[in-house]
Design a protein around this motif. Structure first.
Motif, PDB file in Angstrom:
ATOM      1  N   GLY A   1     -22.917 -16.687  28.747  1.00  0.00           N
ATOM      2  CA  GLY A   1     -21.729 -16.501  29.576  1.00  0.00           C
ATOM      3  C   GLY A   1     -20.728 -17.628  29.407  1.00  0.00           C
ATOM      4  N   LEU A   2     -21.219 -18.866  29.267  1.00  0.00           N
ATOM      5  CA  LEU A   2     -20.322 -19.993  29.026  1.00  0.00           C
ATOM      6  C   LEU A   2     -19.593 -19.837  27.698  1.00  0.00           C
ATOM      7  CD1 LEU A   2     -22.477 -23.053  30.198  1.00  0.00           C
ATOM      8  CD2 LEU A   2     -20.637 -21.895  31.441  1.00  0.00           C
ATOM      9  N   TYR A   3     -20.294 -19.376  26.685  1.00  0.00           N
ATOM     10  CA  TYR A   3     -19.653 -19.126  25.385  1.00  0.00           C
ATOM     11  C   TYR A   3     -18.518 -18.112  25.528  1.00  0.00           C
ATOM     12  CZ  TYR A   3     -19.039 -16.600  20.983  1.00  0.00           C
ATOM     13  OH  TYR A   3     -18.498 -15.952  19.904  1.00  0.00           O
ATOM     14  N   LEU A   4     -18.799 -17.007  26.206  1.00  0.00           N
ATOM     15  CA  LEU A   4     -17.774 -15.977  26.394  1.00  0.00           C
ATOM     16  C   LEU A   4     -16.602 -16.502  27.213  1.00  0.00           C
ATOM     17  CD1 LEU A   4     -20.056 -12.886  27.097  1.00  0.00           C
ATOM     18  CD2 LEU A   4     -18.842 -13.432  24.987  1.00  0.00           C
ATOM     19  N   LEU A   5     -16.892 -17.369  28.185  1.00  0.00           N
ATOM     20  CA  LEU A   5     -15.824 -17.949  28.999  1.00  0.00           C
ATOM     21  C   LEU A   5     -14.919 -18.830  28.147  1.00  0.00           C
ATOM     22  CD1 LEU A   5     -14.568 -18.439  31.795  1.00  0.00           C
ATOM     23  CD2 LEU A   5     -16.169 -20.336  32.096  1.00  0.00           C
ATOM     24  N   LEU A   6     -15.491 -19.629  27.252  1.00  0.00           N
ATOM     25  CA  LEU A   6     -14.685 -20.465  26.360  1.00  0.00           C
ATOM     26  C   LEU A   6     -13.793 -19.605  25.461  1.00  0.00           C
ATOM     27  CD1 LEU A   6     -17.134 -23.294  25.228  1.00  0.00           C
ATOM     28  CD2 LEU A   6     -14.922 -23.611  26.339  1.00  0.00           C
ATOM     29  N   ILE A   7     -14.380 -18.575  24.866  1.00  0.00           N
ATOM     30  CA  ILE A   7     -13.612 -17.708  23.970  1.00  0.00           C
ATOM     31  C   ILE A   7     -12.494 -17.005  24.729  1.00  0.00           C
ATOM     32  CG2 ILE A   7     -13.748 -15.658  22.511  1.00  0.00           C
ATOM     33  CD1 ILE A   7     -14.982 -18.076  21.219  1.00  0.00           C
ATOM     34  N   ALA A   8     -12.799 -16.477  25.906  1.00  0.00           N
ATOM     35  CA  ALA A   8     -11.794 -15.757  26.693  1.00  0.00           C
ATOM     36  C   ALA A   8     -10.676 -16.687  27.146  1.00  0.00           C
ATOM     37  CB  ALA A   8     -12.459 -15.092  27.901  1.00  0.00           C
ATOM     38  N   SER A   9     -11.012 -17.914  27.531  1.00  0.00           N
ATOM     39  CA  SER A   9      -9.998 -18.861  28.000  1.00  0.00           C
ATOM     40  C   SER A   9      -9.046 -19.251  26.882  1.00  0.00           C
ATOM     41  CB  SER A   9     -10.688 -20.115  28.568  1.00  0.00           C
ATOM     42  OG  SER A   9     -11.521 -19.792  29.647  1.00  0.00           O
ATOM     43  N   VAL A  10      -9.591 -19.560  25.703  1.00  0.00           N
ATOM     44  CA  VAL A  10      -8.731 -19.936  24.578  1.00  0.00           C
ATOM     45  C   VAL A  10      -7.878 -18.755  24.135  1.00  0.00           C
ATOM     46  CG1 VAL A  10      -8.728 -20.753  22.185  1.00  0.00           C
ATOM     47  CG2 VAL A  10     -10.325 -21.725  23.827  1.00  0.00           C
ATOM     48  N   ASP A  11      -8.442 -17.559  24.181  1.00  0.00           N
ATOM     49  CA  ASP A  11      -7.664 -16.373  23.815  1.00  0.00           C
ATOM     50  C   ASP A  11      -6.489 -16.178  24.759  1.00  0.00           C
ATOM     51  OD1 ASP A  11      -7.280 -13.707  22.450  1.00  0.00           O
ATOM     52  OD2 ASP A  11      -7.719 -13.016  24.482  1.00  0.00           O
ATOM     53  N   SER A  12      -6.712 -16.373  26.046  1.00  0.00           N
ATOM     54  CA  SER A  12      -5.613 -16.230  27.013  1.00  0.00           C
ATOM     55  C   SER A  12      -4.545 -17.297  26.804  1.00  0.00           C
ATOM     56  CB  SER A  12      -6.163 -16.316  28.443  1.00  0.00           C
ATOM     57  OG  SER A  12      -7.067 -15.274  28.695  1.00  0.00           O
ATOM     58  N   LYS A  13      -4.973 -18.511  26.473  1.00  0.00           N
ATOM     59  CA  LYS A  13      -4.035 -19.620  26.288  1.00  0.00           C
ATOM     60  C   LYS A  13      -3.192 -19.458  25.028  1.00  0.00           C
ATOM     61  CE  LYS A  13      -3.920 -24.662  25.754  1.00  0.00           C
ATOM     62  NZ  LYS A  13      -4.751 -25.892  25.657  1.00  0.00           N
ATOM     63  N   THR A  14      -3.769 -18.884  23.976  1.00  0.00           N
ATOM     64  CA  THR A  14      -3.084 -18.818  22.684  1.00  0.00           C
ATOM     65  C   THR A  14      -2.574 -17.417  22.360  1.00  0.00           C
ATOM     66  OG1 THR A  14      -5.165 -18.368  21.520  1.00  0.00           O
ATOM     67  CG2 THR A  14      -4.541 -20.675  21.813  1.00  0.00           C
ATOM     68  N   LYS A  15      -2.539 -16.534  23.322  1.00  0.00           N
ATOM     69  CA  LYS A  15      -2.131 -15.152  23.071  1.00  0.00           C
ATOM     70  C   LYS A  15      -0.734 -15.096  22.450  1.00  0.00           C
ATOM     71  CE  LYS A  15      -1.379 -10.717  25.362  1.00  0.00           C
ATOM     72  NZ  LYS A  15      -1.346  -9.982  26.660  1.00  0.00           N
ATOM     73  N   GLY A  16      -0.635 -14.422  21.329  1.00  0.00           N
ATOM     74  CA  GLY A  16       0.634 -14.271  20.641  1.00  0.00           C
ATOM     75  C   GLY A  16       1.027 -15.452  19.774  1.00  0.00           C
ATOM     76  N   GLN A  17       0.331 -16.589  19.903  1.00  0.00           N
ATOM     77  CA  GLN A  17       0.653 -17.794  19.130  1.00  0.00           C
ATOM     78  C   GLN A  17      -0.603 -18.416  18.537  1.00  0.00           C
ATOM     79  OE1 GLN A  17       3.620 -19.400  18.407  1.00  0.00           O
ATOM     80  NE2 GLN A  17       4.692 -17.614  19.218  1.00  0.00           N
ATOM     81  N   TYR A  18      -1.625 -17.604  18.303  1.00  0.00           N
ATOM     82  CA  TYR A  18      -2.885 -18.187  17.843  1.00  0.00           C
ATOM     83  C   TYR A  18      -2.742 -18.891  16.499  1.00  0.00           C
ATOM     84  CZ  TYR A  18      -7.675 -18.806  16.388  1.00  0.00           C
ATOM     85  OH  TYR A  18      -8.845 -19.377  15.954  1.00  0.00           O
ATOM     86  N   HIS A  19      -1.827 -18.415  15.638  1.00  0.00           N
ATOM     87  CA  HIS A  19      -1.670 -19.039  14.318  1.00  0.00           C
ATOM     88  C   HIS A  19      -1.312 -20.513  14.426  1.00  0.00           C
ATOM     89  CE1 HIS A  19       2.343 -17.498  15.478  1.00  0.00           C
ATOM     90  NE2 HIS A  19       2.764 -18.635  14.957  1.00  0.00           N
TER      91      HIS A  19
END
Length: 677
Positions: free
Chosen positions: A387-405
């Motif tokens: 669950g902690l792994y998924l939380l890290l992935i989900a948090s970074v995805d929300s932070k970098t949405k549209g600008q991940y590059h």
């Protein structure tokens, strides 16, 4: 007198040593022709004679090139200063008002530490200025060159002591097509945001092999070619809207090219703007094989011959970028689909809250820590880490949405991705290991139910799980020390199989997981047939428990089967699924067990509800409900034991042993197996 004789005797032997230690004069060092080298170490070249166009100054014996050192060299086109280790300084106005000078090369002068402000002044025909492999610590002043050449090249490269480019450093560079080459300045870390302010160009910018961490946001509009190879510190680029004229980019990281996909380009050269009024002519000549007739109608042939850039502005311009994103890092966010972005938050929150609740209730329960309880605690902790792994992935995805590059490199090479990768490998392997141990413990308990001396003790379970923790930790640490790695993909899984060792690592994990699946299936098939034997366990409730455990474990591993299948094919370098689609497996299959296990194995069971309400009663809540569970548990235990002893009075001796065992087995099964279900 004796000492003097001793020194004289030693002198012939010491002389060769002293000659070796004494620094020899620079090979070939001499004052060049047409120049004078004064005793103060200054160079002056007042006149080179008519028709002398190139002045090559190598192995100079001087330390200083003073102001106006080259006055009178009106016909010289090229001045080259190289291989001069004695040279230390260049004063202001050293190259002043040389109206025909086109090239200045200052190279391989490692002791040149100072170039004075205004050293290059009023050089209207200068095409090429190269200052490379010197000892200067500050960027030379190039703001007073005032070159009128169309293609001006400023090359300041391989200067190991330059760390910063100040603001307005290139003010006055108003060339329509200029090249700024800053490559190989290996300690160049900062470029002021206004470094390009006051300059028209550059059209070409090369910052390869530097440690620049950011580009200025001002002055990038005219750049047509950007070269930034081996610039590993440049992990983020300015907004792509700043590169309105960019046509070609050669970068370090593939993810940066994602910023330029579908980026509209404009006509890049200022000179081309004069053709905007000729759009109709451009359209009329579009069918012709070339546009020579169009240009010849506007300009004379002699005028066209002096321009050396492409006139194909009627053709659409396509931005080229390298290296292109690969299959492991496509141009997309961490979660490629919006529905995955929603699901991953739901699953990770359920996994964290559910497993934390199970851990808290089991560890605070007043009941004795049994083997099934202990194993369930380990399983809950493993699923909590997932669950902690998924939380890290989900948090970074929300932070970098549209600008991940722009965040891909920082994330995938940073400590966050390494932590996420460690959590997921550790959690998945510990979960598989614990599920296997739970299954084997259930099979062992039922198979050897008549032999209570062979019952698995808690101390044995602790040693077994210590082995599981060690096994899981080792496999999670290996990618951190170079055997595969977690930075290959945005979801931080060890997908690097470039080396034989990395490929073997992935295959070993997959083989172990498949073997665990086979063991669990085999054990539960045996358990299923064992509970059908009426001589062993006649209670219908126990049969339902065993069936339920078999279905749950089998379902868990069935969910992992697609991941194992595609992972094995990818490990043999025959991928059957893209990284984009693998993220669906990551969310829909990979963590579902961690989300479901605490509910199916604990929260939905009667034993857990009893422990939960007993825990709440300690804080003054649900006391009546807790008391009902206490009474029910006590009455169930005494009833089972009473029935077992009554039947024993009428049965033969072997049946009496079996009845006594039924009392013990039923009690153990209810207290332990129900918590594992």
């Amino acid at each position: 007198m004796g000492r003097l004789l001793t020194v004289k005797a030693l002198l012939p032997g010491l002389l060769p040593v002293l000659l070796l230690l004494w620094p020899p004069p620079q090979a070939g060092a001499r004052c060049p022709e047409f120049c004078s080298c004064s005793p103060d170490g200054a160079l002056r070249c007042p006149d080179a004679g008519p028709g002398f166009t190139r002045l090559s100054l190598t192995y100079l014996p001087v330390k200083v090139i003073p102001s106006q050192a080259f006055r009178g060299l009106s016909d010289v086109l090229i001045i080259e200063i190289s291989q001069s280790d004695s040279l230390e300084r260049m004063e202001a106005n050293a190259f002043d008002s040389l109206l025909n000078l086109s090239e200045i090369l200052i190279q391989n002068t490692k002791n040149l530490v100072y170039i004075g402000p205004g050293a290059f002044t009023n050089l209207p025909r200068l095409k090429y200025l190269s200052i490379c492999n010197t000892g200067i610590q500050k960027l030379p002043d190039v703001t007073k060159i005032f070159s009128a050449e169309f293609n001006f090249i400023l090359e300041i490269c391989d200067n190991l002591h330059i760390t910063t480019i100040p603001g307005n450093a290139f003010q006055g560079m108003n060339n329509e097509s200029a090249t700024l080459d800053l490559k190989e300045n290996k300690n160049l870390r900062k470029m002021h945001n206004d470094a390009l302010r006051g300059a028209t160009g550059p059209n070409v910018l090369d910052i390869s092999s530097t440690k620049l961490e950011a580009l200025p946001s001002y002055g990038l509009e005219s750049i047509q070619v950007l070269i930034a190879t081996s610039s590993y510190s440049l992990k983020k680029l300015p907004p792509r809207e700043k590169f309105v004229n960019l046509l070609e980019a050669t970068l370090t990281y593939p993810s940066h090219c994602c910023a330029f996909i579908n980026l509209p380009t404009k006509d890049q050269n200022v000179s081309l703007f004069i053709f905007e009024n000729f759009s109709k002519q451009c359209e009329s000549t579009a069918r012709k094989p070339n546009n020579e007739s169009f240009y010849s109608a506007i300009f004379a042939e002699s005028e066209l011959s002096i321009w050396d850039y492409d006139y194909g502005f009627c053709s659409p311009k396509i931005l080229r970028c390298a290296p292109e994103p690969d299959a492991f890092n496509p141009c997309e966010d961490i979660m490629g689909y919006d529905f995955l972005r929603v699901l991953i938050w739901l699953i990770n929150l359920l996994a964290i809250m559910g497993n934390f609740t199970v851990l808290f209730v089991l560890l605070t329960s007043h009941y004795k820590m049994t083997v099934p309880r202990f194993l369930m605690c380990n399983l809950s902790f493993a699923d909590f880490c997932m669950g902690l792994y998924l939380l890290l992935i989900a948090s970074v995805d929300s932070k970098t949405k549209g600008q991940y590059h722009n965040h891909a490199i920082d994330w995938q090479t940073g400590s966050g991705c390494r932590a996420a990768g460690f959590f997921t490998v550790f959690a998945s392997e510990l979960s598989v290991y614990t599920l296997t141990v739970i299954t084997l413990e259930r099979w062992h308990t039922i198979t050897y139910a008549m032999q209570l001396d062979r019952k698995l003790q808690l101390r044995h379970a602790v040693l077994i799980m210590l082995g599981g923790w060690l096994f899981s930790t080792i496999f999670a640490v290996l990618p951190l020390v170079g055997i595969s790695n977690y930075m290959k993909v945005s979801i931080c899984l060890p997908m690097d199989i470039e080396t034989t060792l990395s490929q073997a690592y992935i295959l070993i994990i997959l083989v172990i997981n498949v073997a665990a699946f086979i063991i669990i299936c085999a054990c539960y098939i045996k358990i299923y047939f064992a509970v059908q034997n009426p001589e062993l366990v006649a209670a219908n409730k126990d049969t339902k428990i065993a069936k339920k455990m078999a279905i749950l474990i089998f379902t868990d591993f069935t969910c992992m089967a697609p991941i194992s299948f595609f992972a094995i094919s990818a490990a043999f370098k025959v991928p059957l699924i893209t990284v984009t689609n693998s993220k669906i497996l990551l969310v829909l299959f990979y963590p579902v067990n961690s989300c479901a296990n605490p509910f199916l194995y604990a929260i939905f069971t009667k034993a857990f509800r009893r422990d939960f309400f007993l825990l709440l009663s300690k804080f003054g809540y649900c006391k009546n409900r807790a008391e009902l569970y206490r009474m029910e548990n006590f009455s169930g235990y005494t009833s089972n034991c009473k029935n077992g002893s009554t039947g024993a009075n009428k049965a033969p001796q072997n049946t009496m042993k079996l009845s006594t065992f039924k009392c013990q087995y039923t009690t153990v099964l209810k207290e332990t197996c129900s918590k594992g279900c």
